[in-house]
Design a protein around this motif. Structure first.
Motif, short mmCIF file in Angstrom:
data_model
loop_
_atom_site.label_atom_id
_atom_site.label_comp_id
_atom_site.label_asym_id
_atom_site.label_seq_id
_atom_site.Cartn_x
_atom_site.Cartn_y
_atom_site.Cartn_z
N ILE A 119 0.86 -1.18 0.00
CA ILE A 119 0.00 0.00 0.00
C ILE A 119 0.90 1.23 0.00
CG2 ILE A 119 -0.19 0.07 2.53
CD1 ILE A 119 -3.11 1.05 2.13
N VAL A 120 0.47 2.25 -0.71
CA VAL A 120 1.19 3.52 -0.68
C VAL A 120 0.18 4.60 -0.29
CG1 VAL A 120 0.88 4.04 -3.14
CG2 VAL A 120 2.81 5.03 -1.90
N THR A 121 0.62 5.47 0.59
CA THR A 121 -0.24 6.56 1.04
C THR A 121 0.36 7.89 0.59
OG1 THR A 121 0.90 6.89 3.15
CG2 THR A 121 -0.88 5.23 3.09
N GLU A 122 -0.45 8.93 0.64
CA GLU A 122 0.10 10.25 0.31
C GLU A 122 1.21 10.61 1.29
OE1 GLU A 122 -3.20 13.05 2.61
OE2 GLU A 122 -3.01 13.19 0.45
N HIS A 123 1.10 10.14 2.51
CA HIS A 123 2.15 10.37 3.50
C HIS A 123 3.48 9.77 3.03
CE1 HIS A 123 3.83 10.98 7.53
NE2 HIS A 123 4.38 9.79 7.37
N ASP A 124 3.44 8.55 2.49
CA ASP A 124 4.65 7.90 1.99
C ASP A 124 5.29 8.73 0.88
OD1 ASP A 124 4.21 5.65 3.66
OD2 ASP A 124 2.94 4.72 2.12
N ILE A 125 4.47 9.26 -0.01
CA ILE A 125 4.98 10.05 -1.13
C ILE A 125 5.58 11.37 -0.65
CG2 ILE A 125 4.33 11.27 -3.25
CD1 ILE A 125 2.38 8.91 -3.76
N PHE A 126 4.89 12.04 0.25
CA PHE A 126 5.42 13.31 0.75
C PHE A 126 6.70 13.09 1.56
CE2 PHE A 126 1.09 14.84 -0.18
CZ PHE A 126 1.46 15.80 -1.10
N LYS A 127 6.77 11.99 2.26
CA LYS A 127 8.00 11.68 2.99
C LYS A 127 9.15 11.47 2.00
CE LYS A 127 8.36 7.86 5.54
NZ LYS A 127 8.08 6.91 6.61
N LEU A 128 8.88 10.80 0.89
CA LEU A 128 9.89 10.64 -0.16
C LEU A 128 10.35 12.00 -0.68
CD1 LEU A 128 11.37 8.86 -2.40
CD2 LEU A 128 9.31 9.31 -3.77
N LEU A 129 9.41 12.88 -0.92
CA LEU A 129 9.75 14.22 -1.43
C LEU A 129 10.57 15.01 -0.41
CD1 LEU A 129 6.39 15.19 -3.14
CD2 LEU A 129 8.52 14.55 -4.27
N MET A 130 10.19 14.93 0.85
CA MET A 130 10.90 15.70 1.86
C MET A 130 12.31 15.15 2.10
SD MET A 130 8.79 18.01 2.27
CE MET A 130 9.60 18.99 3.49
N ASN A 131 12.50 13.86 1.87
CA ASN A 131 13.82 13.26 2.03
C ASN A 131 14.69 13.39 0.79
OD1 ASN A 131 13.36 12.45 4.68
ND2 ASN A 131 12.47 10.51 4.05
N ASN A 132 14.10 13.80 -0.33
CA ASN A 132 14.81 13.98 -1.60
C ASN A 132 14.39 15.32 -2.18
OD1 ASN A 132 16.04 11.14 -2.03
ND2 ASN A 132 13.89 10.75 -1.54
N LYS A 133 14.89 16.37 -1.59
CA LYS A 133 14.43 17.72 -1.93
C LYS A 133 14.59 18.07 -3.41
CE LYS A 133 14.51 19.47 2.70
NZ LYS A 133 13.82 18.39 3.22
N GLU A 134 15.53 17.42 -4.11
CA GLU A 134 15.67 17.70 -5.54
C GLU A 134 14.43 17.27 -6.32
OE1 GLU A 134 17.32 13.61 -4.80
OE2 GLU A 134 17.67 15.56 -3.87
N LEU A 135 13.65 16.35 -5.76
CA LEU A 135 12.41 15.94 -6.42
C LEU A 135 11.33 17.01 -6.34
CD1 LEU A 135 12.14 12.22 -5.25
CD2 LEU A 135 12.71 13.05 -7.54
N ILE A 136 11.41 17.86 -5.33
CA ILE A 136 10.40 18.91 -5.16
C ILE A 136 10.37 19.84 -6.37
CG2 ILE A 136 9.71 20.90 -3.76
CD1 ILE A 136 10.64 19.32 -1.32
N THR A 137 11.52 20.08 -6.96
CA THR A 137 11.54 20.97 -8.13
C THR A 137 10.73 20.39 -9.29
OG1 THR A 137 13.62 20.01 -8.91
CG2 THR A 137 13.76 22.00 -7.55
N THR A 138 10.68 19.06 -9.39
CA THR A 138 9.86 18.47 -10.45
C THR A 138 8.37 18.64 -10.16
OG1 THR A 138 9.81 16.25 -9.49
CG2 THR A 138 11.64 16.75 -10.97
N VAL A 139 8.03 18.64 -8.88
CA VAL A 139 6.64 18.77 -8.49
C VAL A 139 6.14 20.20 -8.67
CG1 VAL A 139 5.04 18.59 -6.53
CG2 VAL A 139 6.78 16.84 -6.89
#
Length: 166
Positions: A119-139
């Motif tokens: 299962i994947v939750t929005e929490h899991d995805i946001f945690k991924l983004l917060m731990n990989n800040k370079e991904l935030i620029t894509t978002v």
């Protein structure tokens, strides 16, 4: 590296808590409380363990507020959300984000050849983004497939709910 290149399998929770569809809302609530989780996947039976639905904290609040006490003993299959909204284990994080946005849901069941893979939750995805800040620029890019105002709202909810409880 973008979200479309990150496999959803890298983000999912594989130890998914399940409950047999014949159990009731009290049994379901106990699984959630005992495991400190916000949802339980409903399976057809304990032998095949095919996922057939999901029950969330929000569902339980709705159920408890509208049913009489005697109705709370009904099988969870009559109360669960179904059909399940699923993705293949081969999907990307971006696929999951788009599906969550389009269907207005906060979690997606991941299937591994028609069996419950995680299962994947929005929490899991946001945690991924917060731990990989370079991904935030894509978002936050203007060509991202989810409207910016919706993303900002989701980010705010995630940020405040996680910083508030720590």
């Amino acid at each position: 590296m973008g979200l479309e290149s990150i496999s959803i399998s890298d983000v999912i929770t594989k130890d998914v808590k399940v409950i047999d569809q014949e159990q009731n809302i009290f049994d379901t609530s106990k699984v959630m409380i005992d495991n400190n989780i916000g949802s339980v996947v409903v399976i057809d039976n304990n032998d095949s363990k095919n996922p057939v639905g999901i029950i969330t904290e929000r569902d339980i609040v709705r159920i408890v507020s509208t049913f009489s006490l005697s109705d709370l003993q009904v099988p969870i299959r009559k109360l669960m959300s179904y059909p399940l909204i699923t993705l293949s284990k081969n999907a990307s994080v971006l696929d999951a984000m788009k599906l969550m946005y389009e269907r207005k849901i906060r979690r997606v069941i991941i299937l591994d050849d028609n069996t419950l893979g995680g299962i994947v939750t929005e929490h899991d995805i946001f945690k991924l983004l917060m731990n990989n800040k370079e991904l935030i620029t894509t978002v936050i890019a203007s060509d991202f497939p989810i409207p910016q105002e919706d993303l900002y709202e989701d980010f705010s909810r995630f940020w405040f709910s996680n910083s508030y409880y720590k």
